[in-house]
Scaffold this motif. Structure first.
Motif, PDB file in Angstrom:
ATOM      1  N   MET A 192      -0.732 -20.467  29.005  1.00  0.00           N
ATOM      2  CA  MET A 192      -2.069 -20.532  28.858  1.00  0.00           C
ATOM      3  C   MET A 192      -3.037 -21.209  29.609  1.00  0.00           C
ATOM      4  O   MET A 192      -3.554 -21.404  29.912  1.00  0.00           O
ATOM      5  CB  MET A 192      -2.600 -21.723  27.914  1.00  0.00           C
ATOM      6  CG  MET A 192      -3.909 -21.238  26.946  1.00  0.00           C
ATOM      7  SD  MET A 192      -3.804 -22.462  24.558  1.00  0.00           S
ATOM      8  CE  MET A 192      -2.296 -20.883  24.336  1.00  0.00           C
ATOM      9  N   SER A 193      -4.299 -19.826  30.052  1.00  0.00           N
ATOM     10  CA  SER A 193      -5.298 -19.729  30.964  1.00  0.00           C
ATOM     11  C   SER A 193      -6.346 -20.932  30.094  1.00  0.00           C
ATOM     12  O   SER A 193      -6.229 -21.823  29.476  1.00  0.00           O
ATOM     13  CB  SER A 193      -5.362 -18.421  30.967  1.00  0.00           C
ATOM     14  OG  SER A 193      -7.066 -18.435  29.921  1.00  0.00           O
ATOM     15  N   ALA A 194      -7.140 -21.568  31.504  1.00  0.00           N
ATOM     16  CA  ALA A 194      -8.153 -22.077  30.963  1.00  0.00           C
ATOM     17  C   ALA A 194      -9.121 -21.782  30.200  1.00  0.00           C
ATOM     18  O   ALA A 194      -9.311 -22.246  28.909  1.00  0.00           O
ATOM     19  CB  ALA A 194      -8.809 -22.636  32.323  1.00  0.00           C
ATOM     20  N   LEU A 195      -9.182 -20.946  30.106  1.00  0.00           N
ATOM     21  CA  LEU A 195     -10.478 -20.296  28.282  1.00  0.00           C
ATOM     22  C   LEU A 195      -9.617 -20.554  27.438  1.00  0.00           C
ATOM     23  O   LEU A 195     -10.624 -20.310  26.639  1.00  0.00           O
ATOM     24  CB  LEU A 195     -11.027 -18.741  29.413  1.00  0.00           C
ATOM     25  CG  LEU A 195     -11.341 -18.326  28.346  1.00  0.00           C
ATOM     26  CD1 LEU A 195     -12.471 -18.703  28.082  1.00  0.00           C
ATOM     27  CD2 LEU A 195     -12.049 -16.698  28.616  1.00  0.00           C
ATOM     28  N   ASP A 196      -8.621 -19.910  27.544  1.00  0.00           N
ATOM     29  CA  ASP A 196      -7.874 -19.860  26.170  1.00  0.00           C
ATOM     30  C   ASP A 196      -7.432 -21.880  25.638  1.00  0.00           C
ATOM     31  O   ASP A 196      -8.006 -21.667  24.560  1.00  0.00           O
ATOM     32  CB  ASP A 196      -6.693 -19.372  26.307  1.00  0.00           C
ATOM     33  CG  ASP A 196      -6.347 -18.146  26.385  1.00  0.00           C
ATOM     34  OD1 ASP A 196      -4.922 -17.467  26.993  1.00  0.00           O
ATOM     35  OD2 ASP A 196      -6.760 -17.001  25.923  1.00  0.00           O
ATOM     36  N   ARG A 197      -7.485 -22.400  26.630  1.00  0.00           N
ATOM     37  CA  ARG A 197      -7.513 -23.914  26.433  1.00  0.00           C
ATOM     38  C   ARG A 197      -9.000 -24.548  25.706  1.00  0.00           C
ATOM     39  O   ARG A 197      -9.086 -24.995  24.307  1.00  0.00           O
ATOM     40  CB  ARG A 197      -6.646 -24.868  27.589  1.00  0.00           C
ATOM     41  CG  ARG A 197      -5.229 -24.553  27.266  1.00  0.00           C
ATOM     42  CD  ARG A 197      -4.872 -25.788  28.705  1.00  0.00           C
ATOM     43  NE  ARG A 197      -5.901 -26.167  29.435  1.00  0.00           N
ATOM     44  CZ  ARG A 197      -5.289 -25.318  30.408  1.00  0.00           C
ATOM     45  NH1 ARG A 197      -4.374 -24.685  30.418  1.00  0.00           N
ATOM     46  NH2 ARG A 197      -6.567 -25.144  32.275  1.00  0.00           N
ATOM     47  N   ILE A 198     -10.031 -23.737  26.396  1.00  0.00           N
ATOM     48  CA  ILE A 198     -10.992 -23.936  25.247  1.00  0.00           C
ATOM     49  C   ILE A 198     -11.759 -23.428  24.266  1.00  0.00           C
ATOM     50  O   ILE A 198     -12.360 -24.150  23.782  1.00  0.00           O
ATOM     51  CB  ILE A 198     -12.101 -23.181  26.254  1.00  0.00           C
ATOM     52  CG1 ILE A 198     -12.180 -24.536  27.916  1.00  0.00           C
ATOM     53  CG2 ILE A 198     -13.815 -23.468  25.994  1.00  0.00           C
ATOM     54  CD1 ILE A 198     -13.136 -23.786  28.888  1.00  0.00           C
ATOM     55  N   SER A 199     -10.880 -21.960  23.813  1.00  0.00           N
ATOM     56  CA  SER A 199     -10.690 -21.307  22.458  1.00  0.00           C
ATOM     57  C   SER A 199     -10.862 -22.454  21.553  1.00  0.00           C
ATOM     58  O   SER A 199     -10.715 -22.803  20.326  1.00  0.00           O
ATOM     59  CB  SER A 199     -10.633 -20.232  22.627  1.00  0.00           C
ATOM     60  OG  SER A 199     -11.454 -19.029  23.872  1.00  0.00           O
ATOM     61  N   VAL A 200      -9.047 -22.393  22.255  1.00  0.00           N
ATOM     62  CA  VAL A 200      -8.057 -23.980  21.297  1.00  0.00           C
ATOM     63  C   VAL A 200      -9.159 -25.053  20.860  1.00  0.00           C
ATOM     64  O   VAL A 200      -9.200 -25.178  19.644  1.00  0.00           O
ATOM     65  CB  VAL A 200      -6.799 -23.557  21.468  1.00  0.00           C
ATOM     66  CG1 VAL A 200      -6.211 -24.984  20.560  1.00  0.00           C
ATOM     67  CG2 VAL A 200      -6.129 -22.731  21.827  1.00  0.00           C
ATOM     68  N   GLU A 201      -9.871 -25.490  21.878  1.00  0.00           N
ATOM     69  CA  GLU A 201     -10.097 -26.533  21.211  1.00  0.00           C
ATOM     70  C   GLU A 201     -11.392 -26.502  20.882  1.00  0.00           C
ATOM     71  O   GLU A 201     -11.722 -27.717  19.395  1.00  0.00           O
ATOM     72  CB  GLU A 201     -10.529 -27.872  23.092  1.00  0.00           C
ATOM     73  CG  GLU A 201      -9.397 -27.750  23.610  1.00  0.00           C
ATOM     74  CD  GLU A 201      -9.654 -28.808  24.999  1.00  0.00           C
ATOM     75  OE1 GLU A 201     -11.084 -28.728  25.499  1.00  0.00           O
ATOM     76  OE2 GLU A 201      -9.120 -28.552  25.792  1.00  0.00           O
ATOM     77  N   ARG A 202     -11.817 -25.716  21.425  1.00  0.00           N
ATOM     78  CA  ARG A 202     -13.294 -25.254  20.348  1.00  0.00           C
ATOM     79  C   ARG A 202     -13.212 -25.022  18.555  1.00  0.00           C
ATOM     80  O   ARG A 202     -13.548 -25.537  17.882  1.00  0.00           O
ATOM     81  CB  ARG A 202     -13.964 -24.331  20.567  1.00  0.00           C
ATOM     82  CG  ARG A 202     -15.574 -23.092  19.727  1.00  0.00           C
ATOM     83  CD  ARG A 202     -15.709 -22.178  20.006  1.00  0.00           C
ATOM     84  NE  ARG A 202     -16.775 -21.075  19.825  1.00  0.00           N
ATOM     85  CZ  ARG A 202     -17.154 -20.145  20.345  1.00  0.00           C
ATOM     86  NH1 ARG A 202     -16.138 -19.621  20.592  1.00  0.00           N
ATOM     87  NH2 ARG A 202     -17.908 -19.817  19.161  1.00  0.00           N
ATOM     88  N   PHE A 203     -11.539 -24.135  18.456  1.00  0.00           N
ATOM     89  CA  PHE A 203     -11.322 -23.980  16.801  1.00  0.00           C
ATOM     90  C   PHE A 203     -10.700 -24.846  16.204  1.00  0.00           C
ATOM     91  O   PHE A 203     -11.037 -25.230  15.923  1.00  0.00           O
ATOM     92  CB  PHE A 203      -9.966 -22.495  17.245  1.00  0.00           C
ATOM     93  CG  PHE A 203      -9.599 -22.490  15.845  1.00  0.00           C
ATOM     94  CD1 PHE A 203      -9.934 -22.025  15.438  1.00  0.00           C
ATOM     95  CD2 PHE A 203      -8.795 -23.890  15.903  1.00  0.00           C
ATOM     96  CE1 PHE A 203     -10.348 -21.330  13.920  1.00  0.00           C
ATOM     97  CE2 PHE A 203      -8.100 -22.663  14.385  1.00  0.00           C
ATOM     98  CZ  PHE A 203      -8.097 -21.475  12.945  1.00  0.00           C
ATOM     99  N   ARG A 204     -10.488 -26.340  17.133  1.00  0.00           N
ATOM    100  CA  ARG A 204      -9.638 -27.301  17.044  1.00  0.00           C
ATOM    101  C   ARG A 204     -11.456 -28.002  16.328  1.00  0.00           C
ATOM    102  O   ARG A 204     -10.786 -28.495  14.936  1.00  0.00           O
ATOM    103  CB  ARG A 204      -9.005 -28.089  17.205  1.00  0.00           C
ATOM    104  CG  ARG A 204      -8.477 -29.142  16.602  1.00  0.00           C
ATOM    105  CD  ARG A 204      -7.266 -30.261  17.687  1.00  0.00           C
ATOM    106  NE  ARG A 204      -6.580 -29.423  18.381  1.00  0.00           N
ATOM    107  CZ  ARG A 204      -6.401 -29.330  20.062  1.00  0.00           C
ATOM    108  NH1 ARG A 204      -7.676 -29.536  20.269  1.00  0.00           N
ATOM    109  NH2 ARG A 204      -5.405 -28.916  19.992  1.00  0.00           N
TER     110      ARG A 204
END
Length: 350
Positions: free
Chosen positions: A1-13
């Motif tokens: 998972m890319s850094a951008l994806d991690r940011i999106s996941v954390e934002r969603f959580r």
């Protein structure tokens, strides 16, 4: 998972827990309503990453289009590959050709809420986003809605689910399910981009382009009017929701402090007496709606229909002028500063 994806996941959580008003426990089941559109598929992928091993999903087949069963199977296939439990819920009775979207929504939520309870989930997440919120705000503003209507799609609502116990038909178990909208700060374009970037399968519902529906026309207005910013309109809806919440707290306080207990009344439980004549009009409006709803409920009145969207301005005009009036099967009379709400007496036959 890319850094951008991690940011999106954390934002969603963070958005999910903010909408729910509490953290998601590690052993908590998270139920998702997934239609197969790009927004709900993006939510599914985000939730699967944010709450691994906790997500269950369901897709409702309304049987309104030939392709709907195939689309539900598409969601099921992705979930199977990802290790997410999934169920297809089918609307068995015909929805008909009148008020299609409203009736489909009613049946969809009934199925989803029952499924969420049976799945052991305390919450059900839907993929409503900022663009949906902006469309809802504009639609209701165009219809002259008040504060409650302009509040639009709520980030959190509690819905009651009941099931009969045994064969009596009179005893019910009742559960509360939190309906959560974690994507109200997300734009539809970024959700679609995420779905494309992650290679998620999705379909575009053709009804979203059918200008027979009000929502489609407002969606087109937003798309063709750049200075109408959906994100800013969604903020206005959030402010309206905050104001509505505050007014509801005031209303609850007024119910405790302004309710009159009359002396010598035989059936006080079937009536409401409220000292509200000196309140601002908006609070009178809210108290009247609540009193009418309560008296209708205890008296078993279901016709004519009455809800938060019913216009009661002519009733308020009459009461403020000191005249009795009726609304939705309820007679409201004025006695000094006290307004009395009771079942409307039967009309005399000629």
């Amino acid at each position: 998972m890319s850094a951008l994806d991690r940011i999106s996941v954390e934002r969603f959580r963070d958005d999910f827990e903010a909408a729910q008003g509490r953290p998601v426990a590690r052993d908590e089941r998270v139920a998702l309503a997934v239609s197969g559109g790009p927004d709900s598929m993006a939510m599914l992928a985000l939730a699967h990453a944010a709450f691994p091993g906790q997500v269950v999903a369901a897709t409702v087949d309304h049987r309104l289009r030939v392709a709907s069963a195939t689309e539900a199977e598409m969601v099921a296939a992705w979930c199977d590959a990802a290790g997410v439990a999934h169920m297809i819920l089918t609307v068995e009775d015909a929805i008909g050709a009148v008020a299609v979207q409203a009736r489909a929504r009613e049946r969809r939520y009934a199925l989803l809420l029952r499924w969420a309870v049976e799945s052991g989930a305390k919450c059900l997440a839907t993929a409503h986003h900022a663009d949906d919120q902006a469309e809802t705000f504009l639609m209701r503003a165009a219809r002259g809605s008040g504060v409650a209507g302009l509040a639009g799609i709520r980030a959190l609502q509690t819905r009651e689910v009941s099931r009969p116990v045994g064969d009596s038909g009179t005893v019910f178990d009742v559960w509360n399910v939190a309906v959560v909208r974690p994507l109200l700060h997300w734009r539809v374009a970024e959700l679609r981009a995420l779905a494309v970037a992650q290679g998620l399968p999705f379909v575009d519902d053709p009804s979203n382009a059918d200008d027979h529906y009000d929502r489609t026309r407002f969606r087109a207005l937003l798309r063709t009017t750049p200075w109408l910013d959906p994100a800013q309109i969604a903020k206005s809806a959030a402010f309206a929701a905050e104001a509505d919440s505050t007014l509801r707290e005031i209303e609850a306080w007024l119910w405790r402090t302004r309710k009159v207990v009359p002396v010598g009344v035989d059936d006080p439980d079937f009536q409401s007496w409220l000292d509200i004549a000196d309140l601002p009009r908006e609070l009178k409006r809210r108290m009247c709606r609540s009193a009418i709803s309560l008296v209708r409920t205890v008296n078993g009145i279901v016709r004519p229909a009455f809800d938060d969207s019913t216009n009661i301005e002519s009733l308020l005009d009459a009461l403020e002028a000191g005249r009795s009036a009726t609304q939705a099967g309820i007679m409201v009379s004025v006695k000094g500063n006290v307004w009395r709400f009771a079942e409307e007496p039967p009309r005399r036959s000629v």
